[in-house]
Design an enzyme around this catalytic site. Structure first.
Site, PDB file in Angstrom:
ATOM      1  N   TYR A 152      36.278  -9.303 -30.467  1.00 39.54           N
ATOM      2  CA  TYR A 152      36.384  -8.805 -28.665  1.00 39.54           C
ATOM      3  C   TYR A 152      37.232  -9.771 -27.949  1.00 39.54           C
ATOM      4  O   TYR A 152      38.334  -9.560 -27.784  1.00 39.54           O
ATOM      5  CB  TYR A 152      34.609  -9.394 -28.329  1.00 39.54           C
ATOM      6  CG  TYR A 152      34.108  -8.585 -29.332  1.00 39.54           C
ATOM      7  CD1 TYR A 152      33.596  -6.979 -28.405  1.00 39.54           C
ATOM      8  CD2 TYR A 152      32.982  -9.100 -30.480  1.00 39.54           C
ATOM      9  CE1 TYR A 152      32.977  -6.241 -29.261  1.00 39.54           C
ATOM     10  CE2 TYR A 152      32.296  -8.228 -31.020  1.00 39.54           C
ATOM     11  CZ  TYR A 152      32.216  -7.006 -30.525  1.00 39.54           C
ATOM     12  OH  TYR A 152      31.257  -5.670 -31.519  1.00 39.54           O
ATOM     13  N   SER A 153      36.949 -10.725 -26.954  1.00 36.43           N
ATOM     14  CA  SER A 153      37.761 -10.857 -26.102  1.00 36.43           C
ATOM     15  C   SER A 153      38.923 -12.111 -26.865  1.00 36.43           C
ATOM     16  O   SER A 153      40.164 -12.884 -26.214  1.00 36.43           O
ATOM     17  CB  SER A 153      37.247 -11.767 -24.868  1.00 36.43           C
ATOM     18  OG  SER A 153      36.804 -10.362 -24.363  1.00 36.43           O
ATOM     19  N   VAL A 154      38.246 -12.426 -27.875  1.00 31.01           N
ATOM     20  CA  VAL A 154      40.149 -12.754 -28.494  1.00 31.01           C
ATOM     21  C   VAL A 154      41.506 -12.047 -28.415  1.00 31.01           C
ATOM     22  O   VAL A 154      42.794 -12.583 -28.598  1.00 31.01           O
ATOM     23  CB  VAL A 154      39.866 -13.449 -30.145  1.00 31.01           C
ATOM     24  CG1 VAL A 154      40.637 -14.155 -30.952  1.00 31.01           C
ATOM     25  CG2 VAL A 154      38.161 -14.662 -30.465  1.00 31.01           C
ATOM     26  N   TYR A 186      36.568 -13.388 -14.338  1.00 28.61           N
ATOM     27  CA  TYR A 186      37.128 -13.077 -15.444  1.00 28.61           C
ATOM     28  C   TYR A 186      36.847 -11.700 -15.651  1.00 28.61           C
ATOM     29  O   TYR A 186      36.260 -10.774 -15.327  1.00 28.61           O
ATOM     30  CB  TYR A 186      35.674 -13.625 -16.244  1.00 28.61           C
ATOM     31  CG  TYR A 186      36.328 -13.466 -18.656  1.00 28.61           C
ATOM     32  CD1 TYR A 186      38.263 -13.535 -18.281  1.00 28.61           C
ATOM     33  CD2 TYR A 186      35.326 -12.811 -18.913  1.00 28.61           C
ATOM     34  CE1 TYR A 186      38.152 -13.664 -19.097  1.00 28.61           C
ATOM     35  CE2 TYR A 186      35.384 -12.528 -20.239  1.00 28.61           C
ATOM     36  CZ  TYR A 186      36.849 -12.798 -21.038  1.00 28.61           C
ATOM     37  OH  TYR A 186      37.163 -12.923 -22.127  1.00 28.61           O
ATOM     38  N   LYS A 222      42.234 -10.970 -26.656  1.00 26.83           N
ATOM     39  CA  LYS A 222      43.189 -11.128 -24.827  1.00 26.83           C
ATOM     40  C   LYS A 222      44.408 -11.723 -25.137  1.00 26.83           C
ATOM     41  O   LYS A 222      45.493 -11.562 -24.531  1.00 26.83           O
ATOM     42  CB  LYS A 222      42.370 -11.199 -24.011  1.00 26.83           C
ATOM     43  CG  LYS A 222      41.543 -10.338 -23.556  1.00 26.83           C
ATOM     44  CD  LYS A 222      40.456 -11.718 -21.847  1.00 26.83           C
ATOM     45  CE  LYS A 222      39.459 -10.704 -21.636  1.00 26.83           C
ATOM     46  NZ  LYS A 222      38.294 -10.034 -22.541  1.00 26.83           N
TER      47      LYS A 222
END
Length: 366
Positions: free
Chosen positions: A66-68, A154, A70
């Site tokens: 998921y947002s890792v 965010y 980014k």
């Protein structure tokens, strides 16, 4: 105690012990890696790759982080900036003219990376996330919710499309292609922005928190009713999700690959003899762009360029618990990935892993 596979330096025994404790506490599976000076001092895994606990987690098991993700997409933009091909202070519209619509002509590239562009919410259907042209067209036709650069909120799903479109306009390649050819390939890192069918057999699907089912949706700890379309676990586990390029949240890998890639940022731009960017290009990542209350996370945050800033460290975590933390002074990276979600409030697993790694670092530097 849970059976932990892999290898680790004797100074870092606290790390596999911490992973074993999480598995003993009910987690299904996961992996942890700690790299120092670009080399692994911990590379361990354990538990199971499936909710039924019938398929052991293997060395090459991958999971959605998921947002890792980014941090991987940000690295692509930072590489282009370091090469002089992308100006972080330029208006986004210089590279993406259609983006200037509805008052976005003053949005700078650095605003995209620091969650200050004013486009935090995904208002389209989930299915549109799988169509790059439709997703980016929707964002280009959206008005900012605040004056760009004055506040942070965010951009949980939108940031990847915004940064990724700029990468495509500058390089002529999708962000997934750019990452594969310029980052993962040269480093030999098993991380993917979007996952091909050939990898499905080693994928660990996301397991909802205890007592929840696959309709469980993403939310920030302090903001349970964030605007925009809710993303469900069943969406993140779908074939359509992993085949698409969703560069804010659609990355797949294991702790080893996450730590290897982000060691570039911990080691001045060079890992294993492969130079991806300069030391100055790395240092840009932790230049503070915003400090204050994040309008979507509902808590104080310091944002750098594509990374959250936490004291002397920087990095980010993902929905469900995965995390990467970079300590440039110690040239250390800690990565933790898991298929077991917990409720965001009170989920300190990643922090526990990071603390256990510092125990080893103290011995290594002592």
């Amino acid at each position: 105690m849970a059976d932990i596979q892999g290898s680790y330096d004797d100074l870092f025994t606290a790390v596999p012990r911490a992973l074993a404790e999480l598995l003993d506490g009910g987690d299904v599976g996961g992996s942890v890696a700690v790299f120092v000076d670009g080399e692994p001092v911990v590379d361990v895994w354990g538990g199971f790759a499936d909710a039924g606990r019938t398929v052991p987690w293997q060395r090459d098991t991958v999971v959605g982080v998921y947002s890792v993700t980014k941090t991987m997409t940000a690295l692509c933009a930072l590489i282009l900036a370091d090469r002089g091909e992308l100006d972080l202070d330029a208006p986004v519209a210089r590279y993406w003219p259609e983006f200037a619509a509805l008052g976005k002509e003053k949005v700078l590239v650095r605003h995209l990376l620091s969650h200050t562009a004013g486009l935090p919410d995904w208002d389209g259907p989930v299915e549109e996330l799988y169509d790059w042209a439709s997703a980016t067209a929707r964002l280009a036709a959206s008005a900012p919710q605040w004056e760009p650069g004055t506040a942070a909120g965010y951009h949980s799903l939108t940031q990847g499309f915004l940064v990724g479109e700029v990468v495509w306009r500058v390089s002529g390649r999708s962000v997934g292609e750019f990452f594969a050819e310029e980052v993962a390939g040269p480093l030999g890192a098993d991380f993917h922005l979007g996952l091909g069918a050939e990898h499905d057999g080693r994928l660990a699907l996301t397991v909802p928190p205890p007592g929840r089912d696959e309709d469980y949706t993403a939310s920030a700890p302090g903001n349970e009713a964030a605007p925009g379309t809710a993303l469900r676990v069943r969406d993140g586990n779908s074939v359509a999700w992993r085949r698409a390029q969703i560069p804010a949240a659609g990355g797949f890998g294991n702790a080893r690959s996450v730590a290897l890639v982000q060691s570039v940022m911990a080691c001045g731009g060079t890992v294993g003899g492969v130079r991806l960017l300069s030391a100055a290009g790395c240092a840009r990542a932790w230049e503070e762009q915003f400090s204050g209350d994040d309008l979507r996370l509902g808590m104080p945050v310091r944002w750098g360029l594509g990374y959250g800033l936490f004291g002397s460290t920087f990095g980010w975590g993902g929905w469900g618990g995965s995390l990467v933390m970079i300590e440039p002074e110690a040239r250390m990276v800690v990565a933790y990935v898991t298929n077991q979600m917990r409720e965001p409030a009170g989920d300190n697993r990643g922090l526990e892993i990071v603390i256990s790694a510092y125990d080893g670092l103290t011995g290594l530097r002592g």
